[in-house]
Design an enzyme around this catalytic site. Structure first.
Site, short mmCIF file in Angstrom:
data_model
loop_
_atom_site.label_atom_id
_atom_site.label_comp_id
_atom_site.label_asym_id
_atom_site.label_seq_id
_atom_site.Cartn_x
_atom_site.Cartn_y
_atom_site.Cartn_z
N ASP A 24 69.99 71.79 27.11
CA ASP A 24 69.83 72.56 27.86
C ASP A 24 70.95 72.25 28.85
O ASP A 24 71.26 71.75 29.24
CB ASP A 24 68.35 72.68 28.24
CG ASP A 24 67.67 73.19 26.66
OD1 ASP A 24 68.86 74.07 25.94
OD2 ASP A 24 66.74 73.87 26.80
N MET A 64 63.16 81.35 37.60
CA MET A 64 64.30 81.53 37.14
C MET A 64 63.64 83.42 37.34
O MET A 64 63.89 84.09 36.38
CB MET A 64 63.77 82.08 35.52
CG MET A 64 64.55 80.37 35.10
SD MET A 64 64.02 80.81 33.13
CE MET A 64 62.37 80.63 32.76
N LYS A 123 72.69 78.07 28.30
CA LYS A 123 73.86 79.63 27.90
C LYS A 123 74.65 78.87 29.48
O LYS A 123 74.11 77.94 30.19
CB LYS A 123 72.57 80.04 28.79
CG LYS A 123 71.79 80.89 28.41
CD LYS A 123 70.87 82.19 28.91
CE LYS A 123 70.14 82.51 27.82
NZ LYS A 123 69.74 84.31 28.28
#
Lengths: 277, 277
Positions: free
Chosen positions: A44, A181, A66
């Site tokens: 990740d 986050m 991402k």
């Protein structure tokens, strides 16, 4: 360095491994074994580059996170990829930042492996809300200030502030709240906490890139959280902490002390208060 | 196995290190380094014996935990001992079960080191409420069931149920609650949660000796928690979990699967419900 006895990493199996918050020294022995033996590493965005360098040179490294601008692989695609690699007889290391079971979607990937009858092992990692904060001198719990701590994700799977939660209850429940986050919806989080009864003057901190070479911390109040975070140009990934644990950093910032910060042995002014009567 | 670059363990300093929940494979690389270099290891009752065997043979090992029947060393005595050993020029490893900052009193010991001007480092460990539960197949968070999790200590420093907490708010806040050291006051905890609005029929689990060779788990409901825990003679240390995460164990008990348990890829019956609906 003597190593403990470790289980074999079998070909055709997947190890779902937490890499911890950043510092490769916080990798577990099992994670290190997995890195040194894996045929394929699916990692990740939150996995530190220094950690990936510990993979064996022959391993296939696949990015599954991402990355700014580009569409990220969808969760079912990642799960299918893990199944395919395992069925090819590879030792598959699925490496995630922090812990796979703390806002890491490890459970979903594991259930996909169960459905495909691929054997797997979960290897917990140090979650950022504990270990990352410790690198900023902020203890998740401390006897004098909190007998409970709540970890909350700053956005749900649709990218919104979690709406299935009882925010007034969360606000009044644990004295220390740690958001993962949380930068995207910081204003909403602040508003909900204050509406739920948290004092606007309460201490808050933002820790960006915790336990990496790029770690930065700001301390502020709940009222000024958004403005100060923007002024300091804090970047994701970031942890947001609300509560008295933040005040302990002036005594417990051991990493700062190594760079010359003078620590206060009585950061809560308990002794000072006791002596004053 | 390639090791990452690690900081030096200086003579005259103390490393406050979390040993994780039990399995020595969950030790961090920094913890392993500390064990292999320390001149003195001051350890708690919750540190696994297999872990202590990794200390270098010349190290002084000192027990500083509670042991049935015998009076345990008081916290100021432990802190003084750490300071004295460091002032003798030793590399002092203070080894605690789990993480030093999660109900581990690491902050208090660190502040005593600050007061004595002894240099120190905090080395986070995997806390039992995350990593220990993972060894029972119970995820601290899972996308479909909880966007927040609360960790609560089962007794405060006086040995009582924490009374500084807003129990009704805790009960309604996070969908998953994890209690540390909760066996002593289990009936009170159950009563407060139900009085605070938790459903008595909600899933609950007790995990004893998590991530050790003696791990045992029972799953039950909040209503039957006390009776079933007593009937199963569950021993401390034990974690108590309340919430839907418990139901996921039938799909995620990877350790059970290694011993033959057949896992259910749809433990929450989401697919079954979607297909029916």
């Amino acid at each position: 360095m003597q190593l403990p006895l470790l289980p074999p990493f079998e070909p055709g199996s997947v190890w779902l491994v937490g890499a911890g918050p950043g510092d490769p020294g916080l990798l577990t022995v099992l994670a290190l074994k997995a890195l040194s033996e894996a045929d394929a590493v699916v990692y990740d965005a939150l996995v530190d580059e220094r950690t990936l360098k510990l993979a064996r040179p022959e391993a296939i490294l696949e990015f599954a996170g991402k990355r700014g601008g580009k569409p990220s692989p969808k969760q079912p695609d990642i799960s299918r990829r893990l199944v395919r690699l395992a069925r090819e007889g590879k030792r598959v290391l699925r490496l995630k930042g922090g812990d796979p079971f703390v806002f890491g979607r490890g459970g979903e990937e594991a259930l996909a492996l169960v459905a495909a009858k691929v054997p797997f092992r979960i290897v917990p990692g140090i979650t950022a809300g504990v270990g990352g904060l410790a690198y900023a001198g902020i203890p998740a719990t401390h006897r004098d200030v909190n007998e409970a701590v709540t970890f909350i994700t700053g956005h749900n799977v649709s990218g919104e502030v979690p709406d299935n939660l009882d925010w007034p209850a969360l606000a009044r429940g644990a004295p220390v709240l740690v958001f993962y986050m949380a930068l995207k919806h910081l204003a909403q989080i602040r508003d909900r906490l204050i509406a739920g009864g948290r004092d606007a003057s309460e201490a808050a901190a933002v820790v960006s890139h915790a336990a990496t070479d790029r770690q930065r911390t700001i301390t502020t109040t709940l009222a000024r959280l958004v403005e100060d975070t923007e002024a300091a140009k804090m970047e994701p990934p970031a942890l947001v902490v609300v509560g008295p644990a933040v005040r302990l950093a002036s005594g417990l910032d051991w990493l700062g002390a190594m760079k010359g910060r003078v620590l206060d042995p009585d950061p809560l002014k308990l002794k000072a208060r006791r002596e004053a009567g």
